[in-house]
Design a protein around this motif. Structure first.
Motif, PDB file in Angstrom:
ATOM      1  N   ILE A  71      -9.265   7.232   7.055  1.00 23.49           N
ATOM      2  CA  ILE A  71      -8.764   6.575   5.842  1.00 23.49           C
ATOM      3  C   ILE A  71      -8.315   7.686   4.903  1.00 23.49           C
ATOM      4  CG2 ILE A  71      -9.365   5.204   3.814  1.00 23.49           C
ATOM      5  CD1 ILE A  71     -11.296   3.661   5.618  1.00 23.49           C
ATOM      6  N   ILE A  72      -7.071   7.592   4.436  1.00 22.67           N
ATOM      7  CA  ILE A  72      -6.486   8.619   3.581  1.00 22.67           C
ATOM      8  C   ILE A  72      -6.079   7.986   2.261  1.00 22.67           C
ATOM      9  CG2 ILE A  72      -4.634  10.316   3.322  1.00 22.67           C
ATOM     10  CD1 ILE A  72      -4.550  10.401   6.440  1.00 22.67           C
ATOM     11  N   LEU A  73      -6.638   8.508   1.172  1.00 24.32           N
ATOM     12  CA  LEU A  73      -6.324   8.043  -0.171  1.00 24.32           C
ATOM     13  C   LEU A  73      -5.594   9.142  -0.924  1.00 24.32           C
ATOM     14  CD1 LEU A  73      -9.821   6.576  -1.095  1.00 24.32           C
ATOM     15  CD2 LEU A  73      -7.819   5.282  -0.386  1.00 24.32           C
ATOM     16  N   GLU A  74      -4.457   8.787  -1.524  1.00 25.64           N
ATOM     17  CA  GLU A  74      -3.733   9.723  -2.370  1.00 25.64           C
ATOM     18  C   GLU A  74      -3.016   8.905  -3.425  1.00 25.64           C
ATOM     19  OE1 GLU A  74      -0.635  13.459  -2.257  1.00 25.64           O
ATOM     20  OE2 GLU A  74      -0.780  12.188  -0.493  1.00 25.64           O
ATOM     21  N   GLY A  75      -3.375   9.168  -4.692  1.00 28.65           N
ATOM     22  CA  GLY A  75      -2.802   8.363  -5.767  1.00 28.65           C
ATOM     23  C   GLY A  75      -3.138   6.905  -5.535  1.00 28.65           C
ATOM     24  N   SER A  76      -2.136   6.043  -5.569  1.00 23.69           N
ATOM     25  CA  SER A  76      -2.369   4.617  -5.353  1.00 23.69           C
ATOM     26  C   SER A  76      -2.147   4.228  -3.889  1.00 23.69           C
ATOM     27  CB  SER A  76      -1.442   3.794  -6.247  1.00 23.69           C
ATOM     28  OG  SER A  76      -0.093   4.075  -5.922  1.00 23.69           O
ATOM     29  N   ARG A  77      -1.871   5.224  -3.021  1.00 19.70           N
ATOM     30  CA  ARG A  77      -1.598   4.937  -1.612  1.00 19.70           C
ATOM     31  C   ARG A  77      -2.874   4.983  -0.785  1.00 19.70           C
ATOM     32  NH1 ARG A  77       2.582   9.553  -0.950  1.00 19.70           N
ATOM     33  NH2 ARG A  77       0.883  10.223   0.367  1.00 19.70           N
ATOM     34  N   ILE A  78      -2.871   4.192   0.281  1.00 28.46           N
ATOM     35  CA  ILE A  78      -3.954   4.248   1.264  1.00 28.46           C
ATOM     36  C   ILE A  78      -3.344   4.085   2.646  1.00 28.46           C
ATOM     37  CG2 ILE A  78      -4.445   1.783   1.034  1.00 28.46           C
ATOM     38  CD1 ILE A  78      -7.395   2.474   1.738  1.00 28.46           C
ATOM     39  N   TYR A  85      -0.792   7.010   9.214  1.00 27.57           N
ATOM     40  CA  TYR A  85      -0.457   8.273   8.552  1.00 27.57           C
ATOM     41  C   TYR A  85       0.697   8.962   9.272  1.00 27.57           C
ATOM     42  CZ  TYR A  85      -0.945  13.061   6.803  1.00 27.57           C
ATOM     43  OH  TYR A  85      -0.698  14.298   6.260  1.00 27.57           O
ATOM     44  N   ARG A  86       0.649   9.017  10.603  1.00 28.92           N
ATOM     45  CA  ARG A  86       1.715   9.656  11.382  1.00 28.92           C
ATOM     46  C   ARG A  86       3.060   8.997  11.095  1.00 28.92           C
ATOM     47  NH1 ARG A  86       4.758   8.893  15.377  1.00 28.92           N
ATOM     48  NH2 ARG A  86       3.818   6.937  16.040  1.00 28.92           N
ATOM     49  N   GLN A  87       3.073   7.681  11.001  1.00 25.82           N
ATOM     50  CA  GLN A  87       4.318   6.948  10.770  1.00 25.82           C
ATOM     51  C   GLN A  87       4.835   7.063   9.339  1.00 25.82           C
ATOM     52  OE1 GLN A  87       3.892   2.877  12.012  1.00 25.82           O
ATOM     53  NE2 GLN A  87       3.341   3.436  14.100  1.00 25.82           N
ATOM     54  N   HIS A  88       3.931   7.204   8.364  1.00 23.30           N
ATOM     55  CA  HIS A  88       4.353   7.121   6.960  1.00 23.30           C
ATOM     56  C   HIS A  88       4.474   8.457   6.236  1.00 23.30           C
ATOM     57  CE1 HIS A  88       2.732   2.770   7.060  1.00 23.30           C
ATOM     58  NE2 HIS A  88       3.997   2.813   7.419  1.00 23.30           N
ATOM     59  N   HIS A  89       3.444   9.301   6.257  1.00 20.24           N
ATOM     60  CA  HIS A  89       3.448  10.460   5.360  1.00 20.24           C
ATOM     61  C   HIS A  89       3.218  11.816   6.013  1.00 20.24           C
ATOM     62  CE1 HIS A  89       2.741   7.136   2.466  1.00 20.24           C
ATOM     63  NE2 HIS A  89       3.708   7.806   1.865  1.00 20.24           N
ATOM     64  N   LEU A  90       2.896  11.849   7.278  1.00 17.69           N
ATOM     65  CA  LEU A  90       2.604  13.124   7.933  1.00 17.69           C
ATOM     66  C   LEU A  90       3.747  14.120   7.760  1.00 17.69           C
ATOM     67  CD1 LEU A  90       1.092  15.097   9.791  1.00 17.69           C
ATOM     68  CD2 LEU A  90       2.104  13.861  11.732  1.00 17.69           C
ATOM     69  N   HIS A  91       4.945  13.720   8.101  1.00 11.52           N
ATOM     70  CA  HIS A  91       6.065  14.668   8.071  1.00 11.52           C
ATOM     71  C   HIS A  91       6.415  15.088   6.648  1.00 11.52           C
ATOM     72  CE1 HIS A  91       6.516  14.647  12.352  1.00 11.52           C
ATOM     73  NE2 HIS A  91       6.383  13.328  12.324  1.00 11.52           N
ATOM     74  N   ALA A  92       6.317  14.183   5.692  1.00  5.01           N
ATOM     75  CA  ALA A  92       6.548  14.551   4.286  1.00  5.01           C
ATOM     76  C   ALA A  92       5.470  15.521   3.811  1.00  5.01           C
ATOM     77  CB  ALA A  92       6.562  13.303   3.405  1.00  5.01           C
ATOM     78  N   ASP A  93       4.214  15.301   4.212  1.00  3.37           N
ATOM     79  CA  ASP A  93       3.132  16.212   3.823  1.00  3.37           C
ATOM     80  C   ASP A  93       3.342  17.601   4.426  1.00  3.37           C
ATOM     81  OD1 ASP A  93       1.944  14.224   2.337  1.00  3.37           O
ATOM     82  OD2 ASP A  93       0.290  13.873   3.739  1.00  3.37           O
ATOM     83  N   MET A  94       3.825  17.660   5.663  1.00  4.04           N
ATOM     84  CA  MET A  94       4.085  18.961   6.288  1.00  4.04           C
ATOM     85  C   MET A  94       5.243  19.671   5.588  1.00  4.04           C
ATOM     86  SD  MET A  94       3.364  18.448  10.386  1.00  4.04           S
ATOM     87  CE  MET A  94       4.739  17.350  10.609  1.00  4.04           C
ATOM     88  N   ILE A 152     -11.850  14.716  11.113  1.00  2.67           N
ATOM     89  CA  ILE A 152     -11.751  14.216   9.744  1.00  2.67           C
ATOM     90  C   ILE A 152     -11.654  12.696   9.780  1.00  2.67           C
ATOM     91  CG2 ILE A 152     -10.376  14.231   7.631  1.00  2.67           C
ATOM     92  CD1 ILE A 152      -9.380  17.070   8.573  1.00  2.67           C
ATOM     93  N   SER A 153     -12.592  12.026   9.092  1.00  5.49           N
ATOM     94  CA  SER A 153     -12.601  10.564   9.062  1.00  5.49           C
ATOM     95  C   SER A 153     -12.177  10.003   7.699  1.00  5.49           C
ATOM     96  CB  SER A 153     -13.985  10.031   9.441  1.00  5.49           C
ATOM     97  OG  SER A 153     -14.959  10.493   8.519  1.00  5.49           O
ATOM     98  N   HIS A 154     -12.121  10.874   6.706  1.00  3.70           N
ATOM     99  CA  HIS A 154     -11.720  10.416   5.363  1.00  3.70           C
ATOM    100  C   HIS A 154     -11.098  11.585   4.604  1.00  3.70           C
ATOM    101  CE1 HIS A 154     -11.768   8.413   1.484  1.00  3.70           C
ATOM    102  NE2 HIS A 154     -12.370   9.461   0.980  1.00  3.70           N
ATOM    103  N   ILE A 155      -9.981  11.305   3.925  1.00  3.22           N
ATOM    104  CA  ILE A 155      -9.320  12.291   3.056  1.00  3.22           C
ATOM    105  C   ILE A 155      -9.067  11.622   1.722  1.00  3.22           C
ATOM    106  CG2 ILE A 155      -7.269  13.709   2.671  1.00  3.22           C
ATOM    107  CD1 ILE A 155      -6.874  13.757   5.727  1.00  3.22           C
ATOM    108  N   HIS A 156      -9.374  12.329   0.647  1.00  3.29           N
ATOM    109  CA  HIS A 156      -9.030  11.847  -0.692  1.00  3.29           C
ATOM    110  C   HIS A 156      -8.394  13.015  -1.438  1.00  3.29           C
ATOM    111  CE1 HIS A 156     -10.250   9.537  -4.581  1.00  3.29           C
ATOM    112  NE2 HIS A 156      -8.969   9.789  -4.496  1.00  3.29           N
ATOM    113  N   TRP A 157      -7.119  12.861  -1.758  1.00  4.68           N
ATOM    114  CA  TRP A 157      -6.388  13.863  -2.523  1.00  4.68           C
ATOM    115  C   TRP A 157      -6.110  13.327  -3.921  1.00  4.68           C
ATOM    116  CZ3 TRP A 157      -3.145  13.661   2.336  1.00  4.68           C
ATOM    117  CH2 TRP A 157      -3.452  14.715   3.203  1.00  4.68           C
ATOM    118  N   SER A 158      -6.313  14.153  -4.930  1.00  3.87           N
ATOM    119  CA  SER A 158      -5.925  13.767  -6.296  1.00  3.87           C
ATOM    120  C   SER A 158      -5.315  14.974  -6.992  1.00  3.87           C
ATOM    121  CB  SER A 158      -7.125  13.243  -7.078  1.00  3.87           C
ATOM    122  OG  SER A 158      -8.114  14.237  -7.202  1.00  3.87           O
ATOM    123  N   HIS A 159      -4.367  14.695  -7.875  1.00  2.00           N
ATOM    124  CA  HIS A 159      -3.671  15.761  -8.598  1.00  2.00           C
ATOM    125  C   HIS A 159      -3.642  15.432 -10.070  1.00  2.00           C
ATOM    126  CE1 HIS A 159      -2.263  17.362  -4.793  1.00  2.00           C
ATOM    127  NE2 HIS A 159      -2.011  16.131  -4.458  1.00  2.00           N
TER     128      HIS A 159
END
Length: 159
Positions: A71-78, A85-94, A152-159
């Protein structure tokens, strides 16, 4: 569920033991030995390898660091799975990680049996998609020891 109870308990203990994160960040981001611990553990090395793979655009290595049900939380996204994650944000994060310079200010990894918690603060500087980036961020990772490997089973990023 037993796993939710265990995860909640571990996160509560971790957050209490890392109370320094509740305070304003120091004006200086100078690295200090007191700001780093547990990185030499197997769980800590797994976290560092995950970040290196993300920065180097190694998608297969990033994905192998995650549990399938991460489960990956960043801002209002989950995102509720590694596949999502692979389909939605992996490549943008890289791309983001490759375009900017991130300096770790503080990073602690604590192991609690077959669970580990990584809490880090960082400073990111650079340009991404034509925008200047200059921000401090926080990251919490929860890892589980599965078949001898820290995942990794959980990621929470905040800025």
């Amino acid at each position: 569920m037993k796993i939710n109870y265990v995860l909640t308990t571990v996160l509560s203990i971790a957050l209490l033991s890392f109370s320094t994160f509740a305070h304003e960040p120091p004006k200086s981001i100078e690295r200090s030995a007191t700001h780093f611990s547990g990185l030499d553990t197997a769980a800590g090395r797994s976290v560092l390898a995950y970040h290196e793979a993300l920065s180097n655009g190694q998608a297969d290595d990033v994905m192998s660091a995650l549990t399938s049900e991460v489960i990956i939380l960043e801002g209002s996204r989950i995102e509720r799975s590694a596949e999502e994650y692979r389909q939605h944000h992996l490549h943008a994060d890289m791309r983001f990680s490759a375009a900017v310079k991130t300096t770790t200010i503080e990073h602690h990894v604590r192991v609690y049996g077959d669970t580990a918690v990584s809490i880090a603060r960082s400073h990111t500087l650079g340009t991404y998609k034509g925008k200047q980036i200059d921000k401090q961020g926080n990251e919490t990772l929860v890892l589980n020891l599965i078949n001898g490997h820290w995942k990794i089973s959980h990621i929470h990023w905040s800025h």
